[in-house]
Design a protein around this motif. Structure first.
Motif, short mmCIF file in Angstrom:
data_model
loop_
_atom_site.label_atom_id
_atom_site.label_comp_id
_atom_site.label_asym_id
_atom_site.label_seq_id
_atom_site.Cartn_x
_atom_site.Cartn_y
_atom_site.Cartn_z
N GLU A 17 -5.58 8.85 6.77
CA GLU A 17 -5.89 9.05 5.35
C GLU A 17 -7.33 9.50 5.17
O GLU A 17 -7.61 10.46 4.44
N TRP A 65 -3.06 4.43 10.41
CA TRP A 65 -2.64 4.96 9.10
C TRP A 65 -3.88 5.27 8.26
O TRP A 65 -4.00 6.35 7.67
N ARG A 66 -4.79 4.30 8.18
CA ARG A 66 -6.01 4.49 7.39
C ARG A 66 -6.89 5.58 8.00
O ARG A 66 -7.57 6.32 7.28
N GLN A 104 2.66 9.34 4.65
CA GLN A 104 4.01 8.85 4.93
C GLN A 104 4.50 9.43 6.24
O GLN A 104 4.25 10.61 6.53
N ALA A 155 -1.42 -0.04 11.01
CA ALA A 155 -2.09 0.23 9.73
C ALA A 155 -3.47 0.85 9.93
O ALA A 155 -3.93 1.65 9.12
#
Length: 484
Positions: free
Chosen positions: A411, A407-408, A428, A404
């Motif tokens: 982003e 992932w962040r 995604q 995660a």
């Protein structure tokens, strides 16, 4: 122009039920409770090829001098002034009341058509149910049933027959922003400050707004839709069924909006409920602007403390712009639109695939994804998968175990590289198929053949074979040579 039809009558005569039928929606809250609707509620309707604008109003109390009922009466009178035609609803089950006579006296003074509709007349003889209402001197009463639809089509046709109705033009997309927050933080006051009129009831009482009110307006040459919502309290404090429906309406308004404006009260501590409301909007993927209201009159020390408190408790809203305003005095309200426009543009931005892929390469070169077991995830290219919020789809291999934190990181990298201010962004991962990861006897299309337009499947060899079509054992046959 579309004709505007206002629905007027005593509380609990079925105005909101008729509004939902005329607009073919469930936008207005409906319950067997007088005084449920308080603000003017607009909706678009169409009969055949004739469009119109319908206005739902609160229960009309002409003799109310103060309180909520007085404010509701003011809203109703303003709706009547704006309307091209009025439908006056009375209750067939209750019969004519002194209050109906007072409203009829007010409506007879209008210079616009008024239709008297006797509602809840299903299962009753029309001549009998309408007889006593001729005394109101508003023409022939129309027996209808807003709940079942009986007589509604004829009533609207009779109204629209007196107007030259234009055909609907194609709707142009424009920003929709919802005003959200806890009860009594100044949401309705902010709506009135933005519109420059007392469009919704702003009362010093928590829970004044019960329904989500959609209002179209223009600022400069730009068209907007603003949504005033009911205040959301903690679930443990929501007892009334009406308040529960109001919360549902607020959540639906957040889903409908492109941008949400979270209103905080500078004179109260940032509560856990503020974070919950912001978290729901964030989960919905909505762009966000934060308005810290009631900023006037605070000393420098208090303002500094409020800023620190907000920064600490709402740190997950670092992508949003913060404004310190006074909705009551109009300070800083105009500055909100620059942030709303920027957030809307970011939420609806189109991100080209080549630039996304290049941004992905730069991000992975700066910080590679951590290993997952013996393999390191390999990210090949990216493309846009949606808007509001922007969705970036990353293709590659071994993407199942990307943590995660990375992932962040992606982003925030995309937000920074494309300068998207005010909106969250979703990443995604889509793992590439392994052409060799097939079970024995399974058929899969030949990828190269599929690129050429062939549809012939390739069968996976079983153990012990030498390919999809193994040669037979034995001596190869000699080629036959023809004589002559």
């Amino acid at each position: 122009m579309k004709p505007t039809i206002a629905l007027v009558g005593r509380p609990n005569v079925g105005k909101s039920t008729l509004f939902n039928r005329l607009t073919k929606s469930r936008d207005a809250l409906v319950a067997d409770m007088p005084g449920l609707t308080r603000d003017r509620h607009y909706g678009h309707g169409k009969i055949g090829n004739k469009p119109y604008l319908c206005v739902d109003t609160g229960g009309f109390e002409p003799v109310a001098d103060d309180g909520i009922m007085h404010e509701m009466a003011r809203q109703t009178l303003q709706a009547i002034d704006e309307a091209d035609a009025v439908i006056f609803l009375v209750d067939a089950r209750v019969g004519m009341t002194p209050q109906d006579k007072l409203i009829a006296n007010r409506l007879r003074q209008l210079d616009r058509p008024v239709r008297l509709a006797v509602n809840k007349a299903e299962g009753m003889a029309p001549n009998v149910v309408t007889a006593e209402f001729y005394e109101l001197a508003l023409g022939e009463p129309w027996p209808i049933s807003s709940a079942h639809g009986e007589g509604v089509r004829g009533l609207i046709d009779s109204i629209l027959a007196g107007f030259d109705v234009e055909v609907d033009e194609a709707e142009v997309k424009h920003p929709k922003f919802a005003i959200i927050g806890r009860p009594n933080v100044g949401k309705s006051t902010l709506v009135n400050a933005i519109l420059g009129e007392e469009r919704v009831i702003a009362f010093d009482q928590p829970g004044t707004t019960r329904d989500s009110i959609y209002i179209d307006f223009e600022r400069g040459d730009q068209k907007y839709t603003i949504i005033d919502t009911a205040g959301v309290r903690k679930s443990g404090k929501v007892n009334e069924a009406i308040e529960k429906f109001s919360v549902v309406k607020t959540m639906k308004a957040i889903e409908d909006a492109n941008v949400v404006v979270l209103v905080l009260d500078a004179r109260q501590d940032v509560a856990e409920q503020d974070a919950h409301i912001a978290g729901f909007a964030l989960e919905a993927g909505r762009a966000m602007v934060v308005a810290v209201n009631k900023w006037e009159g605070l000393d420098l020390y208090t303002r500094d403390q409020v800023k620190r408190d907000i920064g600490r408790k709402l740190s997950f809203l670092d992508f949003a712009r913060f404004h310190h305003i006074s909705a009551l005095e109009g300070q800083g309200v105009g500055d909100l639109f620059a942030s709303i426009n920027a957030a809307y543009a970011a939420a609806m931005a189109k991100l080209p695939t080549p630039r996304l892929t290049r941004a992905l390469q730069l991000a992975t070169e700066k910080q590679q994804p951590p290993r997952v077991g013996l393999m390191r995830p390999k990210m090949k290219y990216a493309h846009q998968g949606g808007m509001n919020p922007p969705v970036v789809v990353v293709h590659g291999t071994s993407l199942d175990g990307v943590p995660a934190s990375y992932w962040r990181y992606l982003e925030h990298s995309f937000l920074k590289m494309f300068k998207l201010q005010g909106t969250p962004l979703r990443v995604q991962f889509k793992k590439a198929d392994n052409p060799f990861d097939m079970k024995p006897g399974e058929f899969k299309p030949d990828r190269i053949g599929a690129m050429r337009g062939e549809k012939k499947p390739v069968k996976v060899a079983r153990h012990g074979s030498q390919g999809p079509n193994p040669p037979k054992a034995g001596k190869p046959k000699r080629p036959t040579i023809k004589k002559g």
